[in-house]
Design a protein around this motif. Structure first.
Motif, PDB file in Angstrom:
ATOM      1  N   PRO A  90       0.815  -1.217   0.000  1.00 26.46           N
ATOM      2  CA  PRO A  90       0.000   0.000   0.000  1.00 26.46           C
ATOM      3  C   PRO A  90       0.850   1.270   0.000  1.00 26.46           C
ATOM      4  O   PRO A  90       1.917   1.320   0.610  1.00 26.46           O
ATOM      5  CB  PRO A  90      -0.800  -0.100   1.301  1.00 26.46           C
ATOM      6  N   GLY A  91       0.364   2.278  -0.688  1.00 25.11           N
ATOM      7  CA  GLY A  91       1.026   3.575  -0.738  1.00 25.11           C
ATOM      8  C   GLY A  91      -0.020   4.668  -0.831  1.00 25.11           C
ATOM      9  O   GLY A  91      -1.210   4.401  -1.033  1.00 25.11           O
ATOM     10  N   VAL A  92       0.433   5.911  -0.691  1.00 25.29           N
ATOM     11  CA  VAL A  92      -0.480   7.059  -0.754  1.00 25.29           C
ATOM     12  C   VAL A  92       0.136   8.139  -1.622  1.00 25.29           C
ATOM     13  O   VAL A  92       1.318   8.448  -1.508  1.00 25.29           O
ATOM     14  CB  VAL A  92      -0.766   7.625   0.656  1.00 25.29           C
ATOM     15  N   MET A  93      -0.684   8.705  -2.484  1.00 19.55           N
ATOM     16  CA  MET A  93      -0.301   9.863  -3.277  1.00 19.55           C
ATOM     17  C   MET A  93      -1.145  11.030  -2.776  1.00 19.55           C
ATOM     18  O   MET A  93      -2.373  10.914  -2.670  1.00 19.55           O
ATOM     19  CB  MET A  93      -0.557   9.619  -4.765  1.00 19.55           C
ATOM     20  N   THR A  94      -0.488  12.141  -2.449  1.00 18.50           N
ATOM     21  CA  THR A  94      -1.192  13.308  -1.922  1.00 18.50           C
ATOM     22  C   THR A  94      -1.167  14.424  -2.971  1.00 18.50           C
ATOM     23  O   THR A  94      -0.099  14.804  -3.448  1.00 18.50           O
ATOM     24  CB  THR A  94      -0.510  13.815  -0.633  1.00 18.50           C
ATOM     25  N   VAL A  95      -2.347  14.911  -3.311  1.00 11.97           N
ATOM     26  CA  VAL A  95      -2.491  15.994  -4.295  1.00 11.97           C
ATOM     27  C   VAL A  95      -2.976  17.237  -3.551  1.00 11.97           C
ATOM     28  O   VAL A  95      -3.951  17.189  -2.806  1.00 11.97           O
ATOM     29  CB  VAL A  95      -3.499  15.610  -5.406  1.00 11.97           C
ATOM     30  N   ARG A  96      -2.256  18.328  -3.760  1.00 15.82           N
ATOM     31  CA  ARG A  96      -2.641  19.616  -3.149  1.00 15.82           C
ATOM     32  C   ARG A  96      -3.072  20.557  -4.261  1.00 15.82           C
ATOM     33  O   ARG A  96      -2.311  20.821  -5.198  1.00 15.82           O
ATOM     34  CB  ARG A  96      -1.465  20.200  -2.382  1.00 15.82           C
ATOM     35  N   VAL A  97      -4.307  21.044  -4.149  1.00  9.78           N
ATOM     36  CA  VAL A  97      -4.883  21.950  -5.144  1.00  9.78           C
ATOM     37  C   VAL A  97      -5.106  23.308  -4.484  1.00  9.78           C
ATOM     38  O   VAL A  97      -5.810  23.407  -3.472  1.00  9.78           O
ATOM     39  CB  VAL A  97      -6.213  21.381  -5.704  1.00  9.78           C
ATOM     40  N   TYR A 102      -9.894  26.314  -8.366  1.00 16.56           N
ATOM     41  CA  TYR A 102     -11.295  25.991  -8.112  1.00 16.56           C
ATOM     42  C   TYR A 102     -12.158  26.615  -9.201  1.00 16.56           C
ATOM     43  O   TYR A 102     -11.933  27.751  -9.606  1.00 16.56           O
ATOM     44  CB  TYR A 102     -11.755  26.513  -6.751  1.00 16.56           C
ATOM     45  N   ARG A 103     -13.138  25.852  -9.672  1.00 19.78           N
ATOM     46  CA  ARG A 103     -14.096  26.366 -10.659  1.00 19.78           C
ATOM     47  C   ARG A 103     -15.505  26.152 -10.133  1.00 19.78           C
ATOM     48  O   ARG A 103     -15.914  25.015  -9.922  1.00 19.78           O
ATOM     49  CB  ARG A 103     -13.937  25.636 -12.002  1.00 19.78           C
ATOM     50  N   ASP A 104     -16.197  27.211  -9.872  1.00 18.48           N
ATOM     51  CA  ASP A 104     -17.574  27.169  -9.357  1.00 18.48           C
ATOM     52  C   ASP A 104     -17.672  26.336  -8.079  1.00 18.48           C
ATOM     53  O   ASP A 104     -18.601  25.542  -7.893  1.00 18.48           O
ATOM     54  CB  ASP A 104     -18.536  26.605 -10.411  1.00 18.48           C
ATOM     55  N   GLY A 105     -16.683  26.493  -7.190  1.00 18.59           N
ATOM     56  CA  GLY A 105     -16.708  25.781  -5.907  1.00 18.59           C
ATOM     57  C   GLY A 105     -16.386  24.298  -6.030  1.00 18.59           C
ATOM     58  O   GLY A 105     -16.699  23.520  -5.124  1.00 18.59           O
ATOM     59  N   LYS A 106     -15.770  23.911  -7.143  1.00 15.04           N
ATOM     60  CA  LYS A 106     -15.437  22.504  -7.360  1.00 15.04           C
ATOM     61  C   LYS A 106     -14.012  22.380  -7.892  1.00 15.04           C
ATOM     62  O   LYS A 106     -13.454  23.328  -8.443  1.00 15.04           O
ATOM     63  CB  LYS A 106     -16.406  21.869  -8.358  1.00 15.04           C
ATOM     64  N   ILE A 107     -13.478  21.177  -7.732  1.00 19.12           N
ATOM     65  CA  ILE A 107     -12.160  20.841  -8.277  1.00 19.12           C
ATOM     66  C   ILE A 107     -12.358  19.742  -9.291  1.00 19.12           C
ATOM     67  O   ILE A 107     -12.998  18.720  -8.993  1.00 19.12           O
ATOM     68  CB  ILE A 107     -11.202  20.334  -7.180  1.00 19.12           C
ATOM     69  N   TYR A 108     -11.835  19.952 -10.487  1.00 15.98           N
ATOM     70  CA  TYR A 108     -11.843  18.907 -11.501  1.00 15.98           C
ATOM     71  C   TYR A 108     -10.424  18.352 -11.580  1.00 15.98           C
ATOM     72  O   TYR A 108      -9.464  19.100 -11.773  1.00 15.98           O
ATOM     73  CB  TYR A 108     -12.267  19.449 -12.867  1.00 15.98           C
ATOM     74  N   LEU A 109     -10.283  17.027 -11.414  1.00 18.79           N
ATOM     75  CA  LEU A 109      -8.976  16.379 -11.452  1.00 18.79           C
ATOM     76  C   LEU A 109      -9.073  15.144 -12.338  1.00 18.79           C
ATOM     77  O   LEU A 109      -9.935  14.282 -12.130  1.00 18.79           O
ATOM     78  CB  LEU A 109      -8.549  15.983 -10.035  1.00 18.79           C
ATOM     79  N   TRP A 110      -8.198  15.082 -13.339  1.00 14.57           N
ATOM     80  CA  TRP A 110      -8.187  13.957 -14.277  1.00 14.57           C
ATOM     81  C   TRP A 110      -6.939  13.104 -14.043  1.00 14.57           C
ATOM     82  O   TRP A 110      -5.836  13.630 -13.868  1.00 14.57           O
ATOM     83  CB  TRP A 110      -8.199  14.468 -15.711  1.00 14.57           C
ATOM     84  N   THR A 148     -11.197  29.435   0.378  1.00 19.62           N
ATOM     85  CA  THR A 148     -10.016  30.267   0.620  1.00 19.62           C
ATOM     86  C   THR A 148      -8.772  29.439   0.958  1.00 19.62           C
ATOM     87  O   THR A 148      -7.667  29.987   1.008  1.00 19.62           O
ATOM     88  CB  THR A 148     -10.278  31.250   1.780  1.00 19.62           C
ATOM     89  N   LYS A 149      -8.931  28.146   1.196  1.00 18.76           N
ATOM     90  CA  LYS A 149      -7.810  27.300   1.591  1.00 18.76           C
ATOM     91  C   LYS A 149      -7.531  26.224   0.549  1.00 18.76           C
ATOM     92  O   LYS A 149      -8.443  25.793  -0.162  1.00 18.76           O
ATOM     93  CB  LYS A 149      -8.114  26.616   2.933  1.00 18.76           C
TER      94      LYS A 149
END
Length: 185
Positions: A90-97, A102-110, A148-149
């Motif tokens: 097991p491993g973990v990948m951490t993505v910081r956006v 942010y677009r319209d209060g959402k995050i799109y991630l492909w 804001t964060k």
């Protein structure tokens, strides 16, 4: 009769190339063999020392050099991942956006197909609101809790087969990251 037996022993000892000193056998010393043996032993010790150093530094998986951080030039999208992973571990990948993505209060991630299938994506935290499967990967839409964060997204994975993986994740064409990972058996 004992004298005859001693002479037979002496003849067999002499025929074998060994000599008898003080009624004890003296064995020969082969300097070339000893030198070759010491070279082999030294080579094995060096190999073991190198293997131990590689293990401690993480170049065989799980260590300080096994992790890497990549990001876009503006720092809006960063990823911490295992560039050297172990098969079925097991491993973990951490993505910081950052908020500017942010677009319209959402995050799109492909994520491309290699990250989903071969890197063995197991779980996503927080759960995406929507998953958009495609031929070459999957798009995820995440709700933003605080506009804001920055948002952290964790991808728990387990490598499904050893090899070199070319991974890609992006939020938009300007924020596209290419990652390379090695999965060891």
């Amino acid at each position: 009769m004992p004298e005859v037996q001693d002479s037979k022993e002496e003849r067999s000892v002499e025929e074998s190339g060994l000599s008898k000193v003080n009624d004890e056998l003296t064995l020969g010393y082969d300097r070339d063999f000893e030198a070759q043996w010491w070279r082999i032993e030294l080579g094995l010790w060096v190999f073991l020392a190198i293997a131990m150093i590689l293990g401690l530094t993480g170049l065989s998986g799980r260590g300080p050099l096994a992790h890497k951080q990549s990001g876009t030039p503006d720092g809006a999208l960063t990823v911490v991942y295992e560039r050297i992973a172990r098969y079925k571990t097991p491993g973990v990948m951490t993505v910081r956006v950052e908020p500017q993505l942010y677009r319209d209060g959402k995050i799109y991630l492909w994520l491309n197909r290699a990250m989903i299938e071969r890197m063995g994506l197991q779980r996503i935290i927080p759960q995406p609101a929507v998953s958009l499967p495609g031929d070459d990967g999957i798009g995820y839409v995440f709700p933003v809790s605080d506009p804001t964060k920055p948002t952290l997204i964790f991808f728990a994975n387990e490598v499904s087969s050893p090899g070199i993986y070319e991974e890609e994740l992006k939020t938009d064409p300007q924020h596209d990251l290419f990652l390379r990972a090695l999965a060891l058996p």
